[in-house]
Motif scaffolding. Structure first.
Motif, PDB file in Angstrom:
ATOM      1  N   ASP A 124      62.022  -9.399 -93.498  1.00 26.72           N
ATOM      2  CA  ASP A 124      63.449  -9.174 -93.307  1.00 26.72           C
ATOM      3  C   ASP A 124      64.157  -9.321 -94.655  1.00 26.72           C
ATOM      4  N   PRO A 125      64.879  -8.296 -95.117  1.00 30.16           N
ATOM      5  CA  PRO A 125      65.520  -8.394 -96.436  1.00 30.16           C
ATOM      6  C   PRO A 125      66.512  -9.546 -96.537  1.00 30.16           C
ATOM      7  N   GLY A 126      67.283  -9.774 -95.468  1.00 32.51           N
ATOM      8  CA  GLY A 126      68.240 -10.872 -95.501  1.00 32.51           C
ATOM      9  C   GLY A 126      67.560 -12.225 -95.633  1.00 32.51           C
ATOM     10  N   ALA A 127      66.460 -12.413 -94.904  1.00 30.19           N
ATOM     11  CA  ALA A 127      65.715 -13.669 -95.011  1.00 30.19           C
ATOM     12  C   ALA A 127      65.120 -13.836 -96.398  1.00 30.19           C
ATOM     13  N   LEU A 128      64.679 -12.741 -97.014  1.00 32.55           N
ATOM     14  CA  LEU A 128      64.129 -12.826 -98.366  1.00 32.55           C
ATOM     15  C   LEU A 128      65.188 -13.268 -99.360  1.00 32.55           C
ATOM     16  N   ILE A 129      66.387 -12.704 -99.259  1.00 32.46           N
ATOM     17  CA  ILE A 129      67.454 -13.084-100.198  1.00 32.46           C
ATOM     18  C   ILE A 129      67.834 -14.545-100.008  1.00 32.46           C
ATOM     19  N   LYS A 130      67.935 -14.993 -98.762  1.00 40.64           N
ATOM     20  CA  LYS A 130      68.272 -16.401 -98.515  1.00 40.64           C
ATOM     21  C   LYS A 130      67.176 -17.327 -99.039  1.00 40.64           C
TER      22      LYS A 130
ATOM     23  N   PHE B 228      74.869 -12.477-103.009  1.00 42.61           N
ATOM     24  CA  PHE B 228      75.925 -11.804-102.246  1.00 42.61           C
ATOM     25  C   PHE B 228      75.980 -10.320-102.595  1.00 42.61           C
ATOM     26  N   ALA B 229      75.750  -9.981-103.872  1.00 40.59           N
ATOM     27  CA  ALA B 229      75.725  -8.571-104.262  1.00 40.59           C
ATOM     28  C   ALA B 229      74.576  -7.833-103.578  1.00 40.59           C
TER      29      ALA B 229
ATOM     30  N   PRO C  94      65.226 -19.336 -94.173  1.00 41.44           N
ATOM     31  CA  PRO C  94      63.860 -19.641 -93.729  1.00 41.44           C
ATOM     32  C   PRO C  94      63.289 -20.828 -94.490  1.00 41.44           C
ATOM     33  N   MET C  95      62.561 -21.668 -93.789  1.00 42.36           N
ATOM     34  CA  MET C  95      61.952 -22.849 -94.379  1.00 42.36           C
ATOM     35  C   MET C  95      60.430 -22.727 -94.317  1.00 42.36           C
ATOM     36  N   LEU C  96      59.776 -23.302 -95.298  1.00 47.82           N
ATOM     37  CA  LEU C  96      58.317 -23.276 -95.341  1.00 47.82           C
ATOM     38  C   LEU C  96      57.732 -24.149 -94.243  1.00 47.82           C
TER      39      LEU C  96
END
Length: 245
Positions: free
Chosen positions: A116-122, A136-137, A215-217
């Motif tokens: 998931d791209p959003g999860a990757l950025i977070k 944010f960009a 996401p957490m490890l």
């Protein structure tokens, strides 16, 4: 769901191994594992997997033709290629380069289709200290791409209503050129709004902020990393490609 960062690290390791290991067997094993992951575990259509290979195959075909027709190989490449059962060293080296391009592309495809791209950025913001302004960009870019598609469809529908006839299923070259200016104006307006939103959020460097639903490890991420590393060692052992080129 697996954490994005272990998948990113292991994907980069597999790509690096495909680049460094000049062995046809290793490239074929990598392609088979990537395709099997998508088909068996992700339940993707085999036709989709084959379609994903097409652009990488075209890219690799350029390496193949260059190696065969305009060859200037290094001694280590010729030595490694001579050990493969495909006749002339130029053809052998070209085949390895061809399948190497597909292998690297399929590893990338596995990461893209399962992350998931959003999860990757977070995850990058939490674990790798990605600046909030950059994060944010990137979020804005993720939203802008589908919004541009919807804006294009809305513009085409509005023009078709003015003309009194339904729009074509796909825009022609002339229509695509006429859509450049409206879409560019829309993107500029979105960029201005994004800049105001970033200013309102106070995205200054060094400030403390909370990232929700990051996401957490977990333990299964370590299991995935171990299995992926084991599969890499297995592929190297089975292909017999211990030498590095």
């Amino acid at each position: 769901m697996l954490h994005p960062l272990p998948k990113l690290v292991m994907g980069l390791i597999w790509i690096l191994a495909s680049i460094l290991i000049f062995d046809l067997g290793f490239q074929l094993i990598t392609i088979a594992l990537a395709a099997g992951t998508l088909i068996v575990l992700e339940r993707r259509s085999p036709f989709l997997v084959l379609a994903l290979m097409v652009p990488f195959a075209l890219f690799g075909f350029g390496f193949f033709t260059t190696s065969v027709l305009f060859r200037q190989d290094s001694p280590i490449a010729l030595q490694m290629a001579a050990e493969t059962p495909f006749g002339a060293s130029a053809v052998s080296a070209g085949l390895i380069l061809f399948f190497r391009a597909i292998a690297c592309g399929m590893v990338s495809a596995v990461f893209v289709l399962t992350t998931d791209p959003g999860a990757l950025i977070k995850a990058l913001m939490v674990h790798w200290r990605l600046p909030p302004s950059v994060g944010f960009a990137l979020f804005q870019a993720l939203n802008l791409v589908p919004d541009l598609g919807r804006q294009m469809q809305d513009t085409r529908l509005a023009r078709a209503m003015r003309r009194g006839r339904p729009p074509r299923r796909s825009p022609g070259p002339a229509e695509l050129v006429s859509l450049i200016v409206p879409l560019l104006a829309y993107a500029i307006r979105r960029a201005g709004r994004s800049a105001l939103a970033m200013e309102a959020r106070g995205l200054t460097p060094g400030g403390k902020r909370t990232i929700t639903n990051a996401p957490m490890l977990k333990q299964h991420d370590a299991v995935f990393a171990i299995l992926s590393a084991s599969a890499l060692v297995f592929a190297i052992f089975v292909s017999g490609s211990i030498s590095i080129g």
